[in-house]
Write an enzyme that holds these catalytic residues in place. Structure first.
Site, mmCIF file in Angstrom:
data_model
loop_
_atom_site.group_PDB
_atom_site.id
_atom_site.type_symbol
_atom_site.label_atom_id
_atom_site.label_comp_id
_atom_site.label_asym_id
_atom_site.label_seq_id
_atom_site.Cartn_x
_atom_site.Cartn_y
_atom_site.Cartn_z
ATOM 1 N N HIS A 60 46.186 -16.915 -5.409
ATOM 2 C CA HIS A 60 44.970 -17.720 -5.253
ATOM 3 C C HIS A 60 45.315 -19.151 -4.862
ATOM 4 O O HIS A 60 44.732 -19.702 -3.908
ATOM 5 C CB HIS A 60 44.169 -17.708 -6.547
ATOM 6 C CG HIS A 60 42.977 -18.607 -6.520
ATOM 7 N ND1 HIS A 60 41.833 -18.305 -5.806
ATOM 8 C CD2 HIS A 60 42.756 -19.828 -7.092
ATOM 9 C CE1 HIS A 60 40.962 -19.281 -5.948
ATOM 10 N NE2 HIS A 60 41.491 -20.212 -6.716
ATOM 11 N N CYS A 106 35.308 -31.323 -4.115
ATOM 12 C CA CYS A 106 33.855 -31.321 -3.959
ATOM 13 C C CYS A 106 33.261 -29.922 -4.057
ATOM 14 O O CYS A 106 32.062 -29.778 -4.254
ATOM 15 C CB CYS A 106 33.456 -31.950 -2.625
ATOM 16 S SG CYS A 106 34.150 -31.125 -1.185
ATOM 17 N N ASN A 107 34.090 -28.878 -3.930
ATOM 18 C CA ASN A 107 33.516 -27.536 -3.993
ATOM 19 C C ASN A 107 34.321 -26.577 -4.862
ATOM 20 O O ASN A 107 34.200 -25.364 -4.714
ATOM 21 C CB ASN A 107 33.340 -26.947 -2.584
ATOM 22 C CG ASN A 107 34.614 -27.006 -1.766
ATOM 23 O OD1 ASN A 107 35.703 -26.813 -2.298
ATOM 24 N ND2 ASN A 107 34.483 -27.278 -0.486
#
Length: 579
Positions: A99, A50-51
């Protein structure tokens, strides 16, 4: 080949861009297929939540890889490359590993430490495996990321630093109070039956709501989720499934609504929400107009009074030609219709009209002040022209809000793009928490010590993964060297048998074993040492040196790599998910 990730997230892009760039399930499949079909990439996996939207690939050229992956993201998201590029980030090799490991630990989440990302990474790997776009590198990387994430949650208190997005959202709805106490006895409506919606339904049930209603376009999934909740022995809740067309009626009964669907448009309009609370709160729908359209794009804001402009307390007319619906607005002291906050949500044409009106309006304002306001509004008009609308300014400093009724309907929008019209912020008796407000609320995450500990774990794991990757890179060369040595031994033993045809089996076996031991001892020290050296930073060149020194056939080394890759694929087909 080298690892490359190109993506955007809540940290690099505004919600409006993330909404437009969101990838559906079919788009993700096509993106993976097109990525491995592109020349620079041999493997690919996409992590879409969602982000965040991130594309991972094993590429042979950095610059060509960045260009190709960026172009593919733009094509499949539907956002133009020029518009998308400023929000993209790029990580390469060790930085890309760092990351993903940070993402897996929840360090890069909107709510620091939330654990749901692990399930999303697992789903991402499974999708790439099913489509055969994940090879050795991405399989190893994502499997290791899952292990690192689990380690962070088990060895540190990062779970205390953050919760799932659902839990955090419920805490925001409770306005700082105890979420379980706030939820107790309420009736909940959950729209959607995917992983996030299922988590929301279970969280609400555990929090103590009396009823959970699940609405979903696929009835079987809603029925199944309701059945799971009803059968759970530790949950004292009544759950039932309804079709999507029953949502308006259920809204009138619900106290709290959580929506997370894959819809590309709005699921709940401001009008629908206003109608649902109109019987519970006097004048609940006041200030919310019908959504306007600009360039075919549904506006997130109403028109007229929904612009939330206010007249000065001493206003005595002068509203002629003003595009704001001034007569319908309540007077609020200290707020000027000339102000920038008055035009939040306007389309480009309305902004230009308002700027012209400000220039010519007969107001007892200083000329400099009027000019500055006009310039600000013209600048906003230019911004709106490029993006169809300007961001909503929910908290303009100059606005003195009138007293609002206590909320009777609480809305949590966890979808991207959003399911619930942002204009419901203006409806009395309604509290909306969405992805954007969650990002603002989670900006100052606590538990610094736990976060630092997780960062140390990530750093250690990145170093270990890099060392293992570099060591694995030289393994095919070492195997090819030992294979060549074995071939030399076999050839010389055969030649010896030709020269000594009377050699008995006992002596032949003893000679063969002696020659093999000599070769193994000669190769042992250099092969062990070259693996150690190759595992260190900058050790990638040792494989080339070994091939040059022993004149190894490159094709023989590649054959070992292909055989290893086939073994990996066979193993992955047996077990698609990590332990």
């Amino acid at each position: 080949m080298s690892l490359l990730v190109v993506g955007l997230s809540h940290r690099s892009a505004p919600v409006s861009i993330l909404e437009r760039a969101a990838l559906g399930a079919d788009a993700q499949v096509k993106l993976l297929q097109d990525t491995v079909a592109a020349e620079p990439a041999a493997e690919a996996a996409v992590l879409a939540t969602c982000n965040r939207i991130e594309l991972y690939a094993d590429v042979d050229k950095f610059h060509a890889g960045v260009a190709e992956l960026s172009t593919l993201l733009a094509q499949h998201s539907g956002v133009g490359l020029d518009e998308l590029t400023p929000y993209l980030y790029v990580h390469y090799e060790d930085r890309a590993v760092h990351h993903l490991f940070s993402v897996a630990c929840g360090l890069d989440s909107m709510v620091v430490g939330e654990g749901q990302i692990l399930g999303q990474i697992k789903d991402s790997l499974a999708k790439a495996q099913d489509l055969h776009t994940a090879g050795r590198l991405l399989n190893d990387l994502f499997q290791q990321a899952l292990r690192v994430g689990k380690r962070a949650h088990s060895e540190t208190g990062i779970d205390r630093a953050g919760q799932s997005l659902v839990t955090f959202g419920l805490e925001q709805l409770a306005a700082g109070g105890d979420a379980e106490e706030w939820a107790r006895g309420k009736k909940a409506l959950v729209i959607g039956a995917g992983s996030m919606s299922s988590l929301a339904a279970a969280t609400l049930a555990r929090a103590g709501v009396d009823e959970v209603v699940i609405a979903n376009r696929t009835a079987d999934r809603a029925d199944r989720l309701a059945e799971i909740l009803n059968d759970a022995g530790d949950l004292d809740v009544v759950a039932r499934a309804v079709p999507m067309d029953a949502v308006p009626g259920e809204l009138t009964r619900a106290d709290v609504v959580v929506s997370c669907t894959g819809a590309t448009g709005l699921v709940l309009s401001a009008d629908a929400v206003g109608a649902a609370v109109s019987g519970r709160v006097p004048d609940a729908g006041a200030g919310v107009g019908s959504p306007a359209r600009a360039g075919g794009v549904p506006s997130r804001f109403g028109s007229g009074a929904a612009q939330a402009a206010r007249l000065p307390a001493d206003h005595e007319g002068g509203e002629e030609n003003c595009p704001l619906d001034l007569p319908s607005l309540s007077a609020t002291a200290g707020f000027s219709v000339l102000g920038e906050a008055a035009v939040a949500g306007m389309g480009a044409a309305e902004l230009e009209q308002h700027a012209a009106w400000v220039d010519n309006a007969p107001r007892p304002q200083e000329a400099k002040s009027v000019a500055e306001e006009a310039e600000a509004i013209v600048a906003l008009a230019a911004l709106a022209s490029s993006g169809m609308r300007i961001p909503e300014r929910r908290k303009p400093a100059a606005v003195v809000e009138a007293a609002r009724p206590a909320p009777v309907l609480f809305l949590l929008d966890l979808a991207m793009p959003r399911d619930i019209d942002a204009a419901v912020h203006r409806i009395g008796g309604v509290r909306l928490v969405d992805i954007e407000s969650l990002a603002e609320a989670s900006a100052d995450a606590p538990m610094v010590a736990d976060v630092d500990q997780v960062r140390r774990i990530v750093a250690d794991e990145v170093a270990a993964f890099g060392a293992a990757l570099r060591a694995a890179h030289i393994t095919p060369t070492v195997v090819a060297l030992r294979t060549m040595a074995a071939d030399v031994v076999a050839h010389e033993i055969a030649r010896l048998e030709g020269r000594l045809p009377g050699l008995d089996d006992k002596h032949r076996a003893e000679i063969t074993q002696t020659v093999k031991r000599v070769v193994d001892k000669l190769l042992h020290a250099p092969t062990v040492r070259v693996k150690q050296l190759a595992a260190e930073p900058g050790g990638a060149g040792y494989a080339d040196a070994l091939r040059t020194l022993f004149d190894l056939d490159q094709e023989a080394v590649a054959a070992v790599s292909r055989a290893d890759g086939a073994d990996d694929e066979s193993e992955n087909s047996k077990n698609r998910g990590p332990a």
